[in-house]
Design an enzyme around this catalytic site. Structure first.
Site, PDB file in Angstrom:
ATOM      1  N   LYS A 155       0.789  -1.229   0.000  1.00 44.27           N
ATOM      2  CA  LYS A 155       0.000   0.000   0.000  1.00 44.27           C
ATOM      3  C   LYS A 155       0.827   1.288   0.000  1.00 44.27           C
ATOM      4  CE  LYS A 155      -4.430  -1.250   0.169  1.00 44.27           C
ATOM      5  NZ  LYS A 155      -5.480  -0.730  -0.740  1.00 44.27           N
ATOM      6  N   SER A 200       0.461  -9.926  -1.152  1.00 43.30           N
ATOM      7  CA  SER A 200       0.295  -8.477  -1.031  1.00 43.30           C
ATOM      8  C   SER A 200       0.589  -7.910   0.349  1.00 43.30           C
ATOM      9  CB  SER A 200      -1.124  -8.082  -1.440  1.00 43.30           C
ATOM     10  OG  SER A 200      -2.076  -8.768  -0.638  1.00 43.30           O
TER      11      SER A 200
END
Length: 401
Positions: A53, A304
């Site tokens: 992110k 991720s």
């Protein structure tokens, strides 16, 4: 609606060089099958703040003019975007406020505060947090940093796709990407499809929150009623209009994995690959393990994020071990006399199982006078081993309840 171009992704990569890690592309023998598929893992779980992110957040904030920076930034997040925004804001000496769901993992809340952000807990879901963040944004004039539905955020996430193709020498056939709101897969898809249109892009969602799956089937961004999954990082009830459009244009297929499949993937990554992945980070691997799509060729799974709460990790590992027949609760009865428990434990030991815990209840009404109820937690090698242990117990007169 704004668009995201390859040029924007290339420019984002240059901006990010001084702040993000170029994470490794790691071969996985356990997931590969000779003659069928060769799997590598893009380890964004080892990125700064423990997830991808920071790429999108930093790219977006780096474009803010001075007057907007002075008003600070605000975001809504289940946890990973929160840390990415907080770190980026800290780098530019900007005040940041993050609204997180009340049930967000404690580790993610603490990590966000440690990065200097003001954390506001509100609501039960990401969407509840988003609504509150919008209200605060209107009250304070802070700049909203969307978790996924922003061109600069998407472009920043797209740098992952460039790294995958560069590190694989353009030898990847399929890239498998976790999907929540769609920001990461949109950016990766733009980066890869514009340069290598024959590479397949496969998205993966939790079956408990299939918002992108339903949106693509319906032909428009669609909000689902509930989001129930251990993969909190992708528990988004509706994709953005930008990310939906990019997925429709570039993504080949979006599949789902259930909770047991996610737990099994987390367990496999930890035990076999020595990689800690949160639920959202493991869904790409779960899809390959369960062959939710055609898994032939050279495949890259994006891991991720790795920001998993320790308590949650223990629960997931126990669930995965139980599903695999490696950790099981067994109830039986023994005579309540000296030496009887020792005899039972000898049977279990001779069968090669390990006793993790014992609960001995002499007052259970089901057993009757002179009998004691036992609840055993057994550790075995696999399902067949467990079956063999149960057969051995029954052969020695112990009834499995």
């Amino acid at each position: 609606m704004a668009d995201v171009t390859l040029g924007m992704v290339l420019e984002a990569r240059e901006r990010l060089k001084s702040i993000v890690r170029h994470t490794d592309l790691v071969p996985s023998r356990i997931l590969s099958i000779p003659g069928k598929r060769e799997v590598t893992l893009k380890t964004e779980c080892l990125q700064l703040t423990g997830s991808f992110k920071v790429r999108g957040a930093y790219n977006m904030i780096s474009h803010l003019p001075l007057h907007q920076r002075e008003s600070g930034v605000i975001a809504a997040s289940a946890g990973n975007h929160a840390q990415g925004v907080a770190l980026a804001a800290q780098a530019f000496h900007i005040n940041s406020t993050i609204v997180m769901p009340e049930g967000a993992p404690l580790a993610k809340i603490a990590a966000t505060r440690d990065l200097g952000a003001e954390v506001v807990l509100h609501g039960l879901s990401f969407d509840d947090a988003m609504e509150r963040a919008r209200q605060i944004q209107m009250e304070t004039g802070a700049t909203f940093v969307h978790a996924f539905n922003d061109p600069l955020v998407v472009a920043g996430q797209g740098s992952i796709g460039l790294e995958i193709m560069d590190d694989s020498l353009n030898q990847i056939d399929t890239v498998v990407v976790p999907v929540g709101g769609g920001g990461m897969i949109s950016g990766i898809a733009v980066a890869i499809k514009e340069l290598h249109p024959n590479v397949r892009i496969i998205g993966v969602q939790a079956a408990g929150c299939p918002s992108m799956v339903k949106s693509m089937k319906k032909g428009e961004p669609t909000k689902i009623k509930s989001a129930a999954t251990v993969a909190d990082g992708i528990a988004v009830k509706a994709p953005g209009d930008l990310t939906y459009a990019l997925c429709q244009k570039y993504v080949d297929q979006v599949v789902t994995v259930d909770e047991d499949e996610i737990a099994n993937a987390i367990l496999m990554l930890l035990e076999k690959c020595k990689i800690v992945a949160e639920g959202a980070g493991a869904v790409s691997v779960a899809a390959v393990m369960q062959e939710k799509f055609d898994t032939r060729g050279k495949i890259c799974c994006v891991i991720s994020g790795g920001n998993i709460d320790v308590t949650t990790l223990q629960l997931i590992l126990d669930r995965g071990l139980m599903k695999a027949g490696r950790l099981t609760k067994v109830n039986t009865m023994i005579q309540d006399r000296p030496g009887r428990l020792h005899r039972l434990l000898a049977v279990i030991s001779d069968a090669g199982a390990n006793v993790v815990s014992i609960r001995h209840d002499r007052t259970n009404m089901q057993g009757g006078i002179g009998l004691a109820m036992l609840e055993l937690v057994l550790e075995t090698n696999h399902q067949q081993h467990l079956n063999d242990v149960l057969v051995a117990m029954q052969a020695n007169g112990y009834k499995i309840l």
